[in-house]
Design a protein around this motif. Sequence first.
Motif, mmCIF file in Angstrom:
data_model
loop_
_atom_site.group_PDB
_atom_site.id
_atom_site.type_symbol
_atom_site.label_atom_id
_atom_site.label_comp_id
_atom_site.label_asym_id
_atom_site.label_seq_id
_atom_site.Cartn_x
_atom_site.Cartn_y
_atom_site.Cartn_z
ATOM 1 N N LYS A 27 6.014 5.057 24.823
ATOM 2 C CA LYS A 27 5.086 5.790 25.696
ATOM 3 C C LYS A 27 5.395 7.287 25.673
ATOM 4 C CE LYS A 27 2.864 2.168 26.938
ATOM 5 N NZ LYS A 27 1.509 1.924 26.478
ATOM 6 N N SER A 28 6.674 7.656 25.582
ATOM 7 C CA SER A 28 7.072 9.070 25.513
ATOM 8 C C SER A 28 6.540 9.739 24.251
ATOM 9 C CB SER A 28 8.596 9.211 25.540
ATOM 10 O OG SER A 28 9.122 8.716 26.732
ATOM 11 N N ILE A 29 6.411 8.952 23.196
ATOM 12 C CA ILE A 29 5.892 9.464 21.930
ATOM 13 C C ILE A 29 4.371 9.574 21.981
ATOM 14 C CG2 ILE A 29 5.737 8.959 19.439
ATOM 15 C CD1 ILE A 29 8.412 7.446 19.809
ATOM 16 N N GLY A 30 3.760 8.857 22.929
ATOM 17 C CA GLY A 30 2.316 8.882 23.070
ATOM 18 C C GLY A 30 1.624 7.699 22.417
ATOM 19 N N LEU A 31 2.379 6.634 22.137
ATOM 20 C CA LEU A 31 1.799 5.456 21.497
ATOM 21 C C LEU A 31 1.073 4.578 22.513
ATOM 22 C CD1 LEU A 31 4.831 4.432 19.242
ATOM 23 C CD2 LEU A 31 2.794 5.699 18.557
ATOM 24 N N THR A 32 -0.021 3.966 22.077
ATOM 25 C CA THR A 32 -0.711 2.977 22.903
ATOM 26 C C THR A 32 -0.082 1.616 22.630
ATOM 27 O OG1 THR A 32 -2.375 2.442 21.229
ATOM 28 C CG2 THR A 32 -2.865 4.295 22.715
ATOM 29 N N ASP A 33 -0.367 0.643 23.488
ATOM 30 C CA ASP A 33 0.216 -0.694 23.329
ATOM 31 C C ASP A 33 -0.097 -1.322 21.975
ATOM 32 O OD1 ASP A 33 1.341 -0.549 25.839
ATOM 33 O OD2 ASP A 33 -0.248 -1.706 26.814
ATOM 34 N N LYS A 34 -1.241 -0.998 21.395
ATOM 35 C CA LYS A 34 -1.633 -1.585 20.109
ATOM 36 C C LYS A 34 -0.956 -0.916 18.918
ATOM 37 C CE LYS A 34 -6.059 -3.276 21.684
ATOM 38 N NZ LYS A 34 -7.498 -3.326 21.472
ATOM 39 N N GLU A 35 -0.320 0.222 19.146
ATOM 40 C CA GLU A 35 0.282 0.980 18.042
ATOM 41 C C GLU A 35 1.751 0.643 17.790
ATOM 42 O OE1 GLU A 35 -1.812 5.202 17.651
ATOM 43 O OE2 GLU A 35 -0.929 4.891 19.651
ATOM 44 N N PHE A 36 2.323 -0.256 18.561
ATOM 45 C CA PHE A 36 3.732 -0.594 18.375
ATOM 46 C C PHE A 36 4.009 -2.006 18.837
ATOM 47 C CE2 PHE A 36 3.620 0.786 22.768
ATOM 48 C CZ PHE A 36 4.555 -0.017 23.411
ATOM 49 N N GLU A 37 5.151 -2.520 18.406
ATOM 50 C CA GLU A 37 5.674 -3.767 18.952
ATOM 51 C C GLU A 37 7.166 -3.598 19.180
ATOM 52 O OE1 GLU A 37 6.395 -6.761 15.293
ATOM 53 O OE2 GLU A 37 4.279 -6.212 15.584
ATOM 54 N N VAL A 38 7.642 -4.254 20.208
ATOM 55 C CA VAL A 38 9.065 -4.254 20.537
ATOM 56 C C VAL A 38 9.525 -5.700 20.482
ATOM 57 C CG1 VAL A 38 10.762 -3.831 22.357
ATOM 58 C CG2 VAL A 38 8.934 -2.181 21.964
ATOM 59 N N ARG A 39 10.641 -5.929 19.801
ATOM 60 C CA ARG A 39 11.148 -7.291 19.670
ATOM 61 C C ARG A 39 12.671 -7.269 19.570
ATOM 62 N NH1 ARG A 39 8.758 -5.891 14.807
ATOM 63 N NH2 ARG A 39 10.161 -5.903 13.016
ATOM 64 N N SER A 40 13.259 -8.443 19.672
ATOM 65 C CA SER A 40 14.710 -8.589 19.550
ATOM 66 C C SER A 40 15.051 -9.540 18.425
ATOM 67 C CB SER A 40 15.305 -9.178 20.835
ATOM 68 O OG SER A 40 15.408 -8.224 21.834
ATOM 69 N N CYS A 41 16.147 -9.257 17.790
ATOM 70 C CA CYS A 41 16.767 -10.174 16.848
ATOM 71 C C CYS A 41 18.153 -10.455 17.441
ATOM 72 C CB CYS A 41 16.861 -9.534 15.466
ATOM 73 S SG CYS A 41 17.726 -10.567 14.282
ATOM 74 N N TYR A 42 18.309 -11.607 18.072
ATOM 75 C CA TYR A 42 19.547 -11.908 18.792
ATOM 76 C C TYR A 42 20.754 -12.086 17.880
ATOM 77 C CZ TYR A 42 18.250 -12.283 23.684
ATOM 78 O OH TYR A 42 17.896 -11.996 24.971
ATOM 79 N N GLY A 43 20.546 -12.539 16.670
ATOM 80 C CA GLY A 43 21.683 -12.799 15.801
ATOM 81 C C GLY A 43 22.493 -13.983 16.311
ATOM 82 N N GLY A 44 23.639 -14.202 15.719
ATOM 83 C CA GLY A 44 24.496 -15.310 16.113
ATOM 84 C C GLY A 44 25.473 -14.915 17.205
ATOM 85 N N PRO A 45 26.378 -15.817 17.547
ATOM 86 C CA PRO A 45 27.312 -15.556 18.642
ATOM 87 C C PRO A 45 28.336 -14.453 18.351
ATOM 88 C CG PRO A 45 27.822 -17.646 17.570
ATOM 89 C CD PRO A 45 26.538 -17.145 16.979
ATOM 90 N N ALA A 46 28.543 -14.132 17.092
ATOM 91 C CA ALA A 46 29.556 -13.129 16.735
ATOM 92 C C ALA A 46 29.000 -11.700 16.672
ATOM 93 C CB ALA A 46 30.187 -13.482 15.395
ATOM 94 N N VAL A 47 27.670 -11.537 16.854
ATOM 95 C CA VAL A 47 27.064 -10.214 16.742
ATOM 96 C C VAL A 47 26.190 -9.907 17.950
ATOM 97 C CG1 VAL A 47 27.095 -10.236 14.210
ATOM 98 C CG2 VAL A 47 25.079 -11.079 15.437
ATOM 99 N N ALA A 48 25.929 -8.624 18.151
ATOM 100 C CA ALA A 48 25.084 -8.189 19.267
ATOM 101 C C ALA A 48 23.609 -8.404 18.973
ATOM 102 C CB ALA A 48 25.336 -6.705 19.560
ATOM 103 N N GLY A 49 23.237 -8.339 17.700
ATOM 104 C CA GLY A 49 21.829 -8.382 17.337
ATOM 105 C C GLY A 49 21.236 -6.983 17.410
#
Length: 120
Positions: free
Chosen positions: A31-53
């Motif tokens: 939002k600070s960059i001025g993007l609309t909801d359709k212009e980006f996606e936010v997601r997580s990659c959790y990884g395994g138990p030994a990493v933060a992701g």
Amino acid sequence: MSKLESIKLVTSENKDTFHNSGKRQLKKLAKSIGLTDKEFEVRSCYGGPAVAGEVILHTDKFYLQIFQEVVNSKGLRIMYRDCKGRTDYTGGQNRYERLENMFSERFIESLKKLQSHKID
């Protein structure tokens, strides 16, 4: 200081906090960059138990992730690069930024520049 900035080392006890807070902060950044909801996606990659992701902000022009740098013990960092669409996961040259600079005027301007760059 956000919950995200208070995390120095992601552990099994605070991994959910890292991912949830990271997603909130990346939506705020978009939002600070001025993007609309359709212009980006936010997601997580959790990884395994030994990493933060990683927590990821992906637009059609750039890919950005918050991750834990373990090798040099620098804590949470930002890696970003230009890309050619949201299915481009390799993109251009990796660039790095300190997490505490995520909302700095300089960093936001560099992301705006990437976002406005014309893709060939």
